[in-house]
Enzyme design. Structure first.
Site, PDB file in Angstrom:
ATOM      1  N   CYS A  60       0.835  -1.201   0.000  1.00  0.00           N
ATOM      2  CA  CYS A  60       0.000   0.000   0.000  1.00  0.00           C
ATOM      3  C   CYS A  60       0.872   1.254   0.000  1.00  0.00           C
ATOM      4  O   CYS A  60       2.031   1.243   0.436  1.00  0.00           O
ATOM      5  CB  CYS A  60      -0.890   0.021   1.242  1.00  0.00           C
ATOM      6  N   GLU A  62       0.742   3.939   1.870  1.00  0.00           N
ATOM      7  CA  GLU A  62       1.171   4.390   3.207  1.00  0.00           C
ATOM      8  C   GLU A  62       2.378   3.584   3.673  1.00  0.00           C
ATOM      9  O   GLU A  62       3.327   4.109   4.241  1.00  0.00           O
ATOM     10  CB  GLU A  62       0.028   4.201   4.223  1.00  0.00           C
ATOM     11  N   CYS A 100      -6.174   1.103   4.928  1.00  0.00           N
ATOM     12  CA  CYS A 100      -6.609  -0.257   5.230  1.00  0.00           C
ATOM     13  C   CYS A 100      -6.126  -0.649   6.630  1.00  0.00           C
ATOM     14  O   CYS A 100      -5.309   0.046   7.251  1.00  0.00           O
ATOM     15  CB  CYS A 100      -6.077  -1.229   4.177  1.00  0.00           C
TER      16      CYS A 100
HETATM   17  N1  THU Z   1      -4.342   0.439  -1.102  1.00  0.00           N
HETATM   18  C1  THU Z   1      -3.436   1.334  -0.603  1.00  0.00           C
HETATM   19  O1  THU Z   1      -2.407   1.624  -1.233  1.00  0.00           O
HETATM   20  N2  THU Z   1      -3.704   1.890   0.609  1.00  0.00           N
HETATM   21  C2  THU Z   1      -4.819   1.638   1.340  1.00  0.00           C
HETATM   22  O2  THU Z   1      -4.909   2.071   2.490  1.00  0.00           O
HETATM   23  C3  THU Z   1      -5.934   0.898   0.733  1.00  0.00           C
HETATM   24  C4  THU Z   1      -5.555   0.053  -0.417  1.00  0.00           C
HETATM   25  C5  THU Z   1      -4.048  -0.205  -2.401  1.00  0.00           C
HETATM   26  C6  THU Z   1      -3.777  -1.675  -2.313  1.00  0.00           C
HETATM   27  C7  THU Z   1      -4.072  -2.126  -3.726  1.00  0.00           C
HETATM   28  O3  THU Z   1      -2.905  -1.932  -4.518  1.00  0.00           O
HETATM   29  C8  THU Z   1      -5.149  -1.176  -4.195  1.00  0.00           C
HETATM   30  O4  THU Z   1      -5.147  -0.084  -3.268  1.00  0.00           O
HETATM   31  C9  THU Z   1      -6.541  -1.776  -4.232  1.00  0.00           C
HETATM   32  O5  THU Z   1      -6.864  -2.352  -3.017  1.00  0.00           O
END
Ligand code: THU
EC number: 3.5.4.5
Length: 147
Positions: A60, A62, A100
């Site tokens: 992700c 973050e 997330c």
């Molecule tokens: N994702 C993030 O980068 N940060 C979050 O807090 C939520 C989800 C990304 C993970 C994945 O690559 C895409 O968003 C779809 O879930």
């Protein structure tokens, strides 16, 4: 420790997150996320999501940003986090993007190290949701709990 931060700072940080989303490598979800972190010395560190053909290994935005900070040896006071995401080139134009669950825990690690409860801004078409890490992850387990 909580810090009051003004609206200009929020807009600047969210703009950095939107720019960062442009660097996402997300060919599988096509959901481009950008995160921008404001540190105690005024530095802004950004990250974008980095996916993998083995889907579950995706990182992700973050987490990418925080790994970069900690891997340099820095242990800053994390003041604020801005997160945005959406279709390529359309970050912030859909539902609000909240960190997330795994990212909440990762944010908590660096926040506890620096002794802050960062503001978290979540971008979306209906406006920016403003919250705090302690609200997103109450009763968090972190380095302090290891005694
Ligand atoms: N994702 C993030 O980068 N940060 C979050 O807090 C939520 C989800 C990304 C993970 C994945 O690559 C895409 O968003 C779809 O879930």
């Amino acid at each position: 420790m909580t810090t009051e931060i003004n609206g200009d700072t929020r807009d600047t940080l969210m703009a950095a997150a939107r720019t960062a989303a442009g660097g996402a490598y997300a060919p599988y979800s096509n959901f481009h996320v950008g995160a921008a972190l404001l540190l105690g010395d005024g530095t802004v560190v950004t990250g974008a999501n980095v996916e993998n053909a083995s889907y579950g290994l995706s990182l992700c935005a973050e987490t990418v940003a925080i790994a970069g900070i900690l891997a340099k040896g820095d242990r800053p006071q994390l003041q604020a986090v801005a997160v945005t995401g959406g279709a390529p080139g359309a970050a912030g134009q859909g539902p609000q993007v909240t960190p997330c669950g795994r990212c909440r825990q990762v944010i908590n690690e660096i926040a506890q190290l620096g002794g802050t409860d960062p503001v978290v801004w979540c971008d979306g078409a209906e406006g920016v949701l403003e919250t705090r890490l302690s609200e997103l992850l109450p009763y968090a387990f972190g380095p302090a709990n290891l005694g």
